[in-house]
Design an enzyme around this catalytic site. Structure first.
Site, PDB file in Angstrom:
ATOM      1  N   HIS A 171       0.848  -1.200   0.000  1.00 58.22           N
ATOM      2  CA  HIS A 171       0.000   0.000   0.000  1.00 58.22           C
ATOM      3  C   HIS A 171       0.881   1.248   0.000  1.00 58.22           C
ATOM      4  O   HIS A 171       0.590   2.236   0.689  1.00 58.22           O
ATOM      5  CB  HIS A 171      -0.936   0.007   1.206  1.00 58.22           C
ATOM      6  N   ASP A 234      -0.388  -4.507   5.963  1.00 60.91           N
ATOM      7  CA  ASP A 234      -1.455  -5.369   5.454  1.00 60.91           C
ATOM      8  C   ASP A 234      -1.363  -5.563   3.948  1.00 60.91           C
ATOM      9  O   ASP A 234      -0.802  -4.744   3.223  1.00 60.91           O
ATOM     10  CB  ASP A 234      -2.824  -4.791   5.813  1.00 60.91           C
ATOM     11  N   GLU A 235      -1.924  -6.666   3.492  1.00 56.89           N
ATOM     12  CA  GLU A 235      -2.191  -6.953   2.074  1.00 56.89           C
ATOM     13  C   GLU A 235      -0.950  -6.820   1.184  1.00 56.89           C
ATOM     14  O   GLU A 235      -0.986  -6.222   0.110  1.00 56.89           O
ATOM     15  CB  GLU A 235      -3.322  -6.057   1.560  1.00 56.89           C
ATOM     16  N   VAL A 236       0.144  -7.384   1.635  1.00 56.51           N
ATOM     17  CA  VAL A 236       1.362  -7.433   0.807  1.00 56.51           C
ATOM     18  C   VAL A 236       1.331  -8.752   0.041  1.00 56.51           C
ATOM     19  O   VAL A 236       1.515  -9.816   0.629  1.00 56.51           O
ATOM     20  CB  VAL A 236       2.627  -7.338   1.682  1.00 56.51           C
ATOM     21  N   GLU A 286      -1.420  -9.101   9.655  1.00 60.17           N
ATOM     22  CA  GLU A 286      -0.439  -9.789   8.819  1.00 60.17           C
ATOM     23  C   GLU A 286       0.980  -9.702   9.366  1.00 60.17           C
ATOM     24  O   GLU A 286       1.852 -10.477   8.961  1.00 60.17           O
ATOM     25  CB  GLU A 286      -0.451  -9.221   7.386  1.00 60.17           C
TER      26      GLU A 286
END
Length: 595
Positions: A171, A234-236, A286
């Protein structure tokens, strides 16, 4: 401290508040109101702030003026961390928007503003050491350091800590627009306008990455006085790492089997930098990895299981799963989400102590300064109560009655969740006036979850000026109608209430001709024609069902089949809106007996 024995309002504050508020400070207070005096006692200024807000909630206007009922309240929060996340990266929010929401937070006793300041779509803080952030990554929309200090001071005066979040290593496209050397893939980057999870991620193998982060975090640590520093995490998805041969070679050389292990390597280095600058690292779930020290805090957006996993491994945690305000779920759903239930219920007493509380989250893909208040309030108050009050306080009827009261109080305090709804309807309806549009809008709700992103292509440049962007997430009218329906079918309603139901249904049935002149000449409203027509059909079915029920309950089988089929269709989304009286009318039709 007031020593005057004749005083009618006495505040006793045993000690001054901290210059920098900290997690776990005593927030208790005692409020006593008698026929002759008010006494508020607290160990520090935090308790005084909370007690004053409780007193304000008790104020009533009567024939003799303002009054407060006689009460004795001894109160303190159940959880020490009760936060509201406001995302200003995807859509920027001016300082005055943040301030008025801090006022709302004070009213419901939230004590942490989690300020999401960077994401793929923007970097929102001035850096004097790394000025390309505001020059290249903000599109001109960022907070100066003076404005940041102003907000922090404003929050402190209201008993609220400010925790900044700068998302990394994913992000982070806006980081790369300013400093592309941070990225795992060479190239030219620009701020994203689309929503979603993007592949670019910081290069965790280069020392230069950590040198820049050291400079930046050091500067931000001096700017934000709170002990906690949120690094996102998050969300890697790891795709950028998998494509880079040097990064893969680094993984092999350091015996890092998965990209998650590589992220843990990055987080460990990052944690050392954060700690070097006197802060405690906080990140999304995460980041949970046994290589990280137990002092970090894990924020769960994926559910109570990850929160429980973190607690069992010795990490402190926060719950945000179930508190995502942007998903447009009703207050009752947020209210039902208990941090110490589900997967966390079986934790030991010691492990439960590691659950610090939670945060409501206002992600900003579909909000603007005009409608953000209506997306946060009053539903966020239900989360605030869940985090403050005992878990046994769960009665939904009581919650909604009090939510109605606090909603009015919040508007009085300067929030715009109700006034802007009326204003946006006036703007949309134009010279014809908002009445007919409001009749329709009052029974509609935006689609839930992530349905909007599936309905059409949105980005940060898409105007959010349609009815779906104007109406509240939850229809009070539809909920009241549903309650009346339940009482009617349980034979517990009174004749006056049945008359009210008929009047509402008749108003909805007859609204289309009045609304048509508004819709036909407005490109933003023409998409509502099917919704208006559906409201007529649904209300007509409701009136007919009431007639059959009054006449003994029998209805033609063909009519029942036709109406139930119609209701199934009208219950589907139109223009990203849901007709919320459909379920109640379905119950009325189903209650009839086929003949």
């Amino acid at each position: 401290l007031q020593n005057d024995s004749a005083a009618t309002f006495t505040i006793t504050c045993a000690a001054p508040g901290s210059n920098v508020q900290s997690l776990g400070e005593d927030e208790s207070y005692r409020l006593e109101v008698t026929s002759t005096a008010i006494h508020l006692d607290a160990p520090n200024s935090l308790g005084v702030v909370h007690g004053l807000q409780t007193l304000l909630q008790l104020v009533q206007v009567g024939p003799q003026g303002f009054g407060v009922p006689a009460v004795a309240i001894k109160d303190q929060p159940r959880f020490p961390w009760r936060g509201l996340l406001i995302d200003v990266a995807r859509h920027f929010m001016p300082v005055e928007v943040i301030k008025r929401n801090l006022d709302g937070m004070e009213a419901v006793k939230f004590n942490v503003l989690h300020w999401h300041l960077s994401d793929d779509q923007g970097f929102r803080v001035e850096s004097k050491k790394l000025p390309k952030f505001q020059q290249m990554s903000s599109e001109g929309m960022y907070y100066t350091q003076a404005e940041i200090k102003e907000v922090i001071e404003y929050a402190h005066d209201r008993g609220i800590r400010v925790v900044p979040e700068f998302d990394m290593p994913g992000h982070a496209t806006s980081w790369f627009a300013a400093y592309p050397e941070l990225a795992s893939e060479a190239g030219t980057y620009q701020v994203e306008h689309k929503w979603g999870v993007f592949n670019p991620a910081m290069d965790p193998t280069r020392e230069e990455t950590y040198q820049l982060l050291d400079d930046f975090i050091g500067e931000m640590a001096s700017l934000f006085p709170d002990q906690y520093f949120h690094i996102g995490g998050d969300e890697v998805n790891g795709k950028a790492w998998s494509k880079n041969p040097k990064i893969q070679e680094f993984k092999t050389g350091h015996e890092l089997r998965k990209n998650h292990d590589l992220q843990a390597w990055f987080n460990k280095r990052l944690q050392e930098i954060v700690k070097k600058h006197g802060k405690t690292m906080l990140g999304w779930d995460e980041i949970l990895h046994p290589d990280l020290p137990k002092e970090i805090v894990v924020q769960s957006w994926r559910g109570q299981k990850s929160l429980a996993d973190a607690a069992r491994q010795g990490y402190r945690g926060l719950l945000s799963s179930g508190y995502y305000l942007d998903l447009m779920e009703p207050a009752s759903q947020h209210y039902a989400m208990e941090p110490l239930a589900g997967a966390t219920a079986d934790l030991t007493a010691e492990e439960k102590q590691r659950i610090l509380g939670g945060e409501a989250c206002m992600w900003a893909e579909y909000v603007t300064p005009a409608n953000i208040d209506g997306r946060i309030w009053p539903r966020a108050a239900a989360v605030a109560e869940r985090l403050w009050s005992a878990p046994e306080v769960r009665d939904l009827d009581s919650m909604y009655a009090r939510l109605k009261k606090i909603s009015a109080d919040l508007e009085w305090a300067g929030l715009t969740h109700r006034s802007n709804y009326r204003l946006m309807l006036e703007i949309l309806s134009g010279p014809n006036g908002p009445h007919a549009l409001k009749v329709l809008a009052d029974v509609l709700e935006p689609v839930k979850g992530y349905a909007r992103e599936k309905a059409r292509d949105y980005n940060s440049l898409t105007p959010l000026n349609r009815l779906v962007d104007s109406i509240p997430p939850e229809s009070d009218v539809a909920r009241d109608f549903a309650s009346m329906t339940t009482r009617l079918l349980a034979h517990a309603s009174i004749a006056e209430e049945q008359d009210t139901m008929r009047k509402w249904l008749a108003t909805w049935r007859d609204n289309a001709p009045q609304l048509w002149p508004v819709l036909k000449n407005n490109a933003l409203l023409q998409e509502l024609v099917p919704s208006s027509q559906n409201l007529t059909s649904v209300a007509t079915a409701g009136l007919q069902a009431l007639d059959y029920l009054r006449a003994g309950g029998h209805a033609p089988a063909t009519w029942r089949e036709q109406q139930l089929a119609m209701l199934e269709q009208t219950g589907k989304a139109q223009a990203e809106l849901l007709n919320m009286i459909v379920p109640s009318v379905q119950k009325l039709v189903t209650a009839t007996k086929p003949e």
